[in-house]
Motif scaffolding. Sequence first.
Motif, PDB file in Angstrom:
ATOM      1  N   VAL A   1    -137.299  54.595 -24.843  1.00 24.20           N
ATOM      2  CA  VAL A   1    -137.075  53.349 -25.590  1.00 24.20           C
ATOM      3  C   VAL A   1    -135.680  52.807 -25.294  1.00 24.20           C
ATOM      4  O   VAL A   1    -135.487  51.591 -25.167  1.00 24.20           O
ATOM      5  CB  VAL A   1    -137.276  53.578 -27.109  1.00 24.20           C
ATOM      6  N   ASP A   2    -134.701  53.698 -25.163  1.00 24.30           N
ATOM      7  CA  ASP A   2    -133.350  53.276 -24.800  1.00 24.30           C
ATOM      8  C   ASP A   2    -133.342  52.621 -23.415  1.00 24.30           C
ATOM      9  O   ASP A   2    -132.682  51.598 -23.206  1.00 24.30           O
ATOM     10  CB  ASP A   2    -132.404  54.482 -24.820  1.00 24.30           C
ATOM     11  N   LEU A   3    -134.097  53.178 -22.475  1.00 20.58           N
ATOM     12  CA  LEU A   3    -134.207  52.584 -21.143  1.00 20.58           C
ATOM     13  C   LEU A   3    -134.917  51.230 -21.215  1.00 20.58           C
ATOM     14  O   LEU A   3    -134.521  50.275 -20.544  1.00 20.58           O
ATOM     15  CB  LEU A   3    -134.954  53.534 -20.203  1.00 20.58           C
ATOM     16  N   ALA A   4    -135.961  51.140 -22.048  1.00 19.43           N
ATOM     17  CA  ALA A   4    -136.659  49.854 -22.234  1.00 19.43           C
ATOM     18  C   ALA A   4    -135.700  48.804 -22.791  1.00 19.43           C
ATOM     19  O   ALA A   4    -135.717  47.639 -22.359  1.00 19.43           O
ATOM     20  CB  ALA A   4    -137.846  50.040 -23.175  1.00 19.43           C
ATOM     21  N   ASP A   5    -134.846  49.210 -23.716  1.00 12.65           N
ATOM     22  CA  ASP A   5    -133.847  48.278 -24.266  1.00 12.65           C
ATOM     23  C   ASP A   5    -132.861  47.822 -23.189  1.00 12.65           C
ATOM     24  O   ASP A   5    -132.463  46.654 -23.158  1.00 12.65           O
ATOM     25  CB  ASP A   5    -133.084  48.934 -25.428  1.00 12.65           C
ATOM     26  N   LYS A   6    -132.468  48.738 -22.312  1.00 10.95           N
ATOM     27  CA  LYS A   6    -131.589  48.370 -21.193  1.00 10.95           C
ATOM     28  C   LYS A   6    -132.262  47.319 -20.305  1.00 10.95           C
ATOM     29  O   LYS A   6    -131.627  46.354 -19.869  1.00 10.95           O
ATOM     30  CB  LYS A   6    -131.231  49.608 -20.364  1.00 10.95           C
ATOM     31  N   CYS A   7    -133.542  47.548 -20.021  1.00  7.74           N
ATOM     32  CA  CYS A   7    -134.301  46.592 -19.199  1.00  7.74           C
ATOM     33  C   CYS A   7    -134.379  45.226 -19.867  1.00  7.74           C
ATOM     34  O   CYS A   7    -134.193  44.194 -19.218  1.00  7.74           O
ATOM     35  CB  CYS A   7    -135.716  47.118 -18.936  1.00  7.74           C
ATOM     36  N   ILE A   8    -134.653  45.229 -21.172  1.00  6.42           N
ATOM     37  CA  ILE A   8    -134.752  43.971 -21.923  1.00  6.42           C
ATOM     38  C   ILE A   8    -133.420  43.226 -21.907  1.00  6.42           C
ATOM     39  O   ILE A   8    -133.373  42.011 -21.683  1.00  6.42           O
ATOM     40  CB  ILE A   8    -135.224  44.242 -23.367  1.00  6.42           C
ATOM     41  N   MET A   9    -132.326  43.953 -22.120  1.00 10.60           N
ATOM     42  CA  MET A   9    -131.002  43.314 -22.104  1.00 10.60           C
ATOM     43  C   MET A   9    -130.676  42.744 -20.731  1.00 10.60           C
ATOM     44  O   MET A   9    -130.102  41.650 -20.620  1.00 10.60           O
ATOM     45  CB  MET A   9    -129.934  44.326 -22.543  1.00 10.60           C
ATOM     46  N   GLU A  10    -131.070  43.469 -19.684  1.00  6.69           N
ATOM     47  CA  GLU A  10    -130.825  42.988 -18.319  1.00  6.69           C
ATOM     48  C   GLU A  10    -131.631  41.721 -18.043  1.00  6.69           C
ATOM     49  O   GLU A  10    -131.121  40.761 -17.445  1.00  6.69           O
ATOM     50  CB  GLU A  10    -131.196  44.089 -17.323  1.00  6.69           C
ATOM     51  N   ILE A  11    -132.885  41.716 -18.490  1.00 13.76           N
ATOM     52  CA  ILE A  11    -133.727  40.529 -18.309  1.00 13.76           C
ATOM     53  C   ILE A  11    -133.140  39.341 -19.056  1.00 13.76           C
ATOM     54  O   ILE A  11    -133.050  38.232 -18.521  1.00 13.76           O
ATOM     55  CB  ILE A  11    -135.164  40.822 -18.798  1.00 13.76           C
ATOM     56  N   ARG A  12    -132.714  39.565 -20.288  1.00 11.38           N
ATOM     57  CA  ARG A  12    -132.158  38.470 -21.095  1.00 11.38           C
ATOM     58  C   ARG A  12    -130.855  37.932 -20.511  1.00 11.38           C
ATOM     59  O   ARG A  12    -130.569  36.741 -20.613  1.00 11.38           O
ATOM     60  CB  ARG A  12    -131.916  38.952 -22.529  1.00 11.38           C
ATOM     61  N   SER A  13    -130.072  38.808 -19.890  1.00 13.49           N
ATOM     62  CA  SER A  13    -128.767  38.361 -19.390  1.00 13.49           C
ATOM     63  C   SER A  13    -128.853  37.733 -18.003  1.00 13.49           C
ATOM     64  O   SER A  13    -127.998  36.936 -17.629  1.00 13.49           O
ATOM     65  CB  SER A  13    -127.778  39.527 -19.372  1.00 13.49           C
ATOM     66  N   ARG A  14    -129.897  38.056 -17.214  1.00 12.35           N
ATOM     67  CA  ARG A  14    -129.936  37.617 -15.820  1.00 12.35           C
ATOM     68  C   ARG A  14    -131.030  36.614 -15.490  1.00 12.35           C
ATOM     69  O   ARG A  14    -130.890  35.861 -14.532  1.00 12.35           O
ATOM     70  CB  ARG A  14    -130.075  38.828 -14.895  1.00 12.35           C
ATOM     71  N   LEU A  15    -132.108  36.606 -16.243  1.00 13.78           N
ATOM     72  CA  LEU A  15    -133.195  35.676 -15.945  1.00 13.78           C
ATOM     73  C   LEU A  15    -132.842  34.288 -16.471  1.00 13.78           C
ATOM     74  O   LEU A  15    -132.367  34.150 -17.597  1.00 13.78           O
ATOM     75  CB  LEU A  15    -134.494  36.173 -16.588  1.00 13.78           C
ATOM     76  N   VAL A  16    -133.060  33.271 -15.646  1.00  9.47           N
ATOM     77  CA  VAL A  16    -132.654  31.901 -16.014  1.00  9.47           C
ATOM     78  C   VAL A  16    -133.296  31.466 -17.327  1.00  9.47           C
ATOM     79  O   VAL A  16    -132.627  30.973 -18.226  1.00  9.47           O
ATOM     80  CB  VAL A  16    -133.032  30.910 -14.892  1.00  9.47           C
ATOM     81  N   VAL A  17    -134.615  31.634 -17.410  1.00  9.37           N
ATOM     82  CA  VAL A  17    -135.322  31.320 -18.656  1.00  9.37           C
ATOM     83  C   VAL A  17    -135.943  32.627 -19.141  1.00  9.37           C
ATOM     84  O   VAL A  17    -137.065  32.958 -18.771  1.00  9.37           O
ATOM     85  CB  VAL A  17    -136.406  30.247 -18.440  1.00  9.37           C
ATOM     86  N   ALA A  18    -135.203  33.371 -19.941  1.00  9.13           N
ATOM     87  CA  ALA A  18    -135.638  34.704 -20.353  1.00  9.13           C
ATOM     88  C   ALA A  18    -136.506  34.633 -21.604  1.00  9.13           C
ATOM     89  O   ALA A  18    -136.218  33.851 -22.523  1.00  9.13           O
ATOM     90  CB  ALA A  18    -134.428  35.589 -20.616  1.00  9.13           C
ATOM     91  N   PRO A  19    -137.570  35.442 -21.675  1.00 12.22           N
ATOM     92  CA  PRO A  19    -138.367  35.500 -22.908  1.00 12.22           C
ATOM     93  C   PRO A  19    -137.513  36.052 -24.050  1.00 12.22           C
ATOM     94  O   PRO A  19    -136.772  37.018 -23.852  1.00 12.22           O
ATOM     95  CB  PRO A  19    -139.498  36.475 -22.566  1.00 12.22           C
ATOM     96  N   PRO A  20    -137.597  35.459 -25.233  1.00 14.33           N
ATOM     97  CA  PRO A  20    -136.740  35.914 -26.338  1.00 14.33           C
ATOM     98  C   PRO A  20    -137.196  37.213 -26.991  1.00 14.33           C
ATOM     99  O   PRO A  20    -136.387  38.014 -27.423  1.00 14.33           O
ATOM    100  CB  PRO A  20    -136.807  34.752 -27.334  1.00 14.33           C
ATOM    101  N   ASN A  21    -138.518  37.424 -27.080  1.00 17.24           N
ATOM    102  CA  ASN A  21    -139.043  38.552 -27.840  1.00 17.24           C
ATOM    103  C   ASN A  21    -139.872  39.488 -26.970  1.00 17.24           C
ATOM    104  O   ASN A  21    -140.538  39.053 -26.030  1.00 17.24           O
ATOM    105  CB  ASN A  21    -139.915  38.066 -29.005  1.00 17.24           C
ATOM    106  N   PHE A  22    -139.841  40.782 -27.326  1.00 14.73           N
ATOM    107  CA  PHE A  22    -140.623  41.793 -26.613  1.00 14.73           C
ATOM    108  C   PHE A  22    -141.287  42.717 -27.625  1.00 14.73           C
ATOM    109  O   PHE A  22    -140.766  42.929 -28.722  1.00 14.73           O
ATOM    110  CB  PHE A  22    -139.718  42.632 -25.702  1.00 14.73           C
ATOM    111  N   VAL A  23    -142.428  43.275 -27.243  1.00 14.52           N
ATOM    112  CA  VAL A  23    -143.094  44.287 -28.061  1.00 14.52           C
ATOM    113  C   VAL A  23    -143.181  45.576 -27.247  1.00 14.52           C
ATOM    114  O   VAL A  23    -143.407  45.545 -26.037  1.00 14.52           O
ATOM    115  CB  VAL A  23    -144.501  43.812 -28.520  1.00 14.52           C
TER     116      VAL A  23
END
Length: 204
Positions: free
Chosen positions: A156-178
């Motif tokens: 889950v910690d790795l998944a959070d790292k991935c989510i943070m990376e997506i939010r910080s680098r993707l131009v139009v990043a999805p706001p929410n994840f499940v």
Amino acid sequence: MECVFGLVGKDFTLVVADTSAVHSILVHKSNEDKIMLLDSHKLMGASGEAGDRVQFTEYIQKNVALYQFRNGISLTTAAAANFTRGELATALRKNPYSVNILLAGYDKETGPSLYYIDYIASVHKVDKAAFGYGSYFSLAMMDRHYRGDMTVEEAVDLADKCIMEIRSRLVVAPPNFVIKIVDKDGAREYAWRESVKDVPVPAA
């Protein structure tokens, strides 16, 4: 800008998906659950055209349930993956579905597993996988930090790292994840990672 990714841990499989329903430049909703419960021990995370995604995943879910009803036993994760692959291959020659799938499950005999099934009906058993624009960043993070013996907390910690990376680098990043998990105790929702909540539409 969809993103679905998953990984296999020590005795579980974890699947993460964004929850945005988007068409062209419009965001219809930000709480769409793209990880379907196939049965008590299987999850199907999907990305692709909204209509194809919903129609195809529901079709697979109902057929898996029908098999269990008719035969009195559940399909194994490998069997469900190959059935899904077969249905995509059949549709590919008639009316193809634009849908990519991560099928996760847990079997008593073989333990946790994850299958990568793309829209042209290829299937692979993998330890980690991702679809969508976010896959560029989530795969890079998993390549760096993934281990086969990870605990749920570490995954889950790795998944959070991935989510943070997506939010910080993707131009139009999805706001929410499940985040959902399947293990010996069954498939279940684990957590949401929200930055924006849907605002209720006022009554007319």
